[in-house]
Design a protein around this motif. Structure first.
Motif, PDB file in Angstrom:
ATOM      1  N   PRO A  11       0.903  -1.030  -0.157  1.00 25.94           N
ATOM      2  CA  PRO A  11       0.073  -0.067   0.066  1.00 25.94           C
ATOM      3  C   PRO A  11       0.954   0.916  -0.297  1.00 25.94           C
ATOM      4  CG  PRO A  11      -0.703  -1.375   1.419  1.00 25.94           C
ATOM      5  CD  PRO A  11       0.470  -1.960   0.837  1.00 25.94           C
ATOM      6  N   GLU A  12       0.130   2.444  -0.212  1.00 24.08           N
ATOM      7  CA  GLU A  12       1.229   3.363  -0.377  1.00 24.08           C
ATOM      8  C   GLU A  12       1.445   4.184   1.052  1.00 24.08           C
ATOM      9  OE1 GLU A  12      -1.240   6.554  -2.936  1.00 24.08           O
ATOM     10  OE2 GLU A  12      -1.288   5.334  -4.688  1.00 24.08           O
ATOM     11  N   ILE A  13       0.874   4.130   2.092  1.00 25.90           N
ATOM     12  CA  ILE A  13       0.944   4.417   3.227  1.00 25.90           C
ATOM     13  C   ILE A  13       1.105   2.951   4.378  1.00 25.90           C
ATOM     14  CG2 ILE A  13      -0.123   6.310   3.102  1.00 25.90           C
ATOM     15  CD1 ILE A  13      -2.250   5.692   5.156  1.00 25.90           C
ATOM     16  N   GLN A  17       0.173   5.058   9.910  1.00 26.87           N
ATOM     17  CA  GLN A  17      -0.143   5.563   8.565  1.00 26.87           C
ATOM     18  C   GLN A  17      -1.817   5.509   9.022  1.00 26.87           C
ATOM     19  OE1 GLN A  17       2.618   6.392   6.103  1.00 26.87           O
ATOM     20  NE2 GLN A  17       3.319   8.571   6.613  1.00 26.87           N
ATOM     21  N   ALA A  18      -1.863   4.445   8.418  1.00 25.88           N
ATOM     22  CA  ALA A  18      -3.357   4.355   8.120  1.00 25.88           C
ATOM     23  C   ALA A  18      -4.184   4.001   9.116  1.00 25.88           C
ATOM     24  CB  ALA A  18      -3.136   3.449   7.268  1.00 25.88           C
ATOM     25  N   LYS A  48     -11.196   2.557   2.611  1.00 27.05           N
ATOM     26  CA  LYS A  48     -10.152   2.016   1.972  1.00 27.05           C
ATOM     27  C   LYS A  48      -9.225   2.172   3.029  1.00 27.05           C
ATOM     28  CE  LYS A  48     -11.523   4.964  -1.966  1.00 27.05           C
ATOM     29  NZ  LYS A  48     -10.971   5.894  -3.232  1.00 27.05           N
ATOM     30  N   LEU A  49      -9.197   2.875   3.941  1.00 28.54           N
ATOM     31  CA  LEU A  49      -8.081   3.007   5.008  1.00 28.54           C
ATOM     32  C   LEU A  49      -7.651   1.446   5.910  1.00 28.54           C
ATOM     33  CD1 LEU A  49      -8.408   6.914   6.856  1.00 28.54           C
ATOM     34  CD2 LEU A  49      -6.483   5.568   5.109  1.00 28.54           C
ATOM     35  N   ALA A  50      -8.884   1.146   5.997  1.00 29.61           N
ATOM     36  CA  ALA A  50      -9.349  -0.358   6.651  1.00 29.61           C
ATOM     37  C   ALA A  50      -8.807  -1.228   5.515  1.00 29.61           C
ATOM     38  CB  ALA A  50     -10.605  -0.729   6.569  1.00 29.61           C
ATOM     39  N   THR A  51      -8.974  -1.086   4.272  1.00 25.80           N
ATOM     40  CA  THR A  51      -7.963  -2.388   3.079  1.00 25.80           C
ATOM     41  C   THR A  51      -7.070  -2.825   3.466  1.00 25.80           C
ATOM     42  OG1 THR A  51     -10.278  -1.794   2.347  1.00 25.80           O
ATOM     43  CG2 THR A  51      -8.201  -2.968   1.076  1.00 25.80           C
ATOM     44  N   GLN A  55      -4.008  -5.240   4.288  1.00 20.41           N
ATOM     45  CA  GLN A  55      -3.433  -5.824   3.163  1.00 20.41           C
ATOM     46  C   GLN A  55      -2.109  -5.331   4.037  1.00 20.41           C
ATOM     47  OE1 GLN A  55      -3.838  -2.368   0.370  1.00 20.41           O
ATOM     48  NE2 GLN A  55      -4.505  -3.501  -0.997  1.00 20.41           N
ATOM     49  N   TRP A  56      -2.056  -4.781   4.923  1.00 21.11           N
ATOM     50  CA  TRP A  56      -0.370  -5.266   5.793  1.00 21.11           C
ATOM     51  C   TRP A  56      -0.093  -6.322   6.725  1.00 21.11           C
ATOM     52  CZ3 TRP A  56       4.067  -2.299   4.273  1.00 21.11           C
ATOM     53  CH2 TRP A  56       4.172  -1.674   4.042  1.00 21.11           C
ATOM     54  N   LEU A  57      -1.982  -6.635   7.316  1.00 17.25           N
ATOM     55  CA  LEU A  57      -1.683  -7.431   8.075  1.00 17.25           C
ATOM     56  C   LEU A  57      -1.655  -8.794   7.429  1.00 17.25           C
ATOM     57  CD1 LEU A  57      -4.381  -5.787  10.324  1.00 17.25           C
ATOM     58  CD2 LEU A  57      -2.055  -6.375  10.698  1.00 17.25           C
ATOM     59  N   ASP A  58      -2.241  -8.409   6.311  1.00 17.28           N
ATOM     60  CA  ASP A  58      -2.212 -10.349   5.459  1.00 17.28           C
ATOM     61  C   ASP A  58      -0.597 -10.015   5.416  1.00 17.28           C
ATOM     62  OD1 ASP A  58      -5.099 -10.234   5.651  1.00 17.28           O
ATOM     63  OD2 ASP A  58      -5.449  -9.682   3.959  1.00 17.28           O
TER      64      ASP A  58
END
Length: 76
Positions: A11-13, A17-18, A48-51, A55-58
């Motif tokens: 992800p971009e951030i 931050q998210a 979008k932030l939750a997604t 993604q980071w957690l996955d």
């Protein structure tokens, strides 16, 4: 490497931050006082932030699983 085995793009951030921005979005929504349009925009941003956080957690789970598999494959 097959397409399904390729790691997802980062992800971009950052996760932090998210998460921080998501907390702020939730705070604003819970506080109320926004117009319907503002609330919808906040909700959409929150989704979008939750997604992004997911993604980071996955990705972290995948890296841990790969590290564990590599460790288990090594003979003692």
């Amino acid at each position: 490497m097959s397409k399904s085995a390729e790691p997802a793009a980062r992800p971009e951030i950052s996760y932090e931050q998210a998460r921080e921005e998501l907390v702020e979005v939730v705070r604003k929504l819970e506080a109320g006082g926004t117009t319907l349009e503002e609330s919808l925009a906040l909700w959409e941003r929150g989704e979008k932030l939750a997604t992004t956080c997911q993604q980071w957690l996955d990705g972290a789970r995948q890296r841990l699983a790969e590290a564990q598999a590599t460790h288990e494959e090594k003979p003692n």
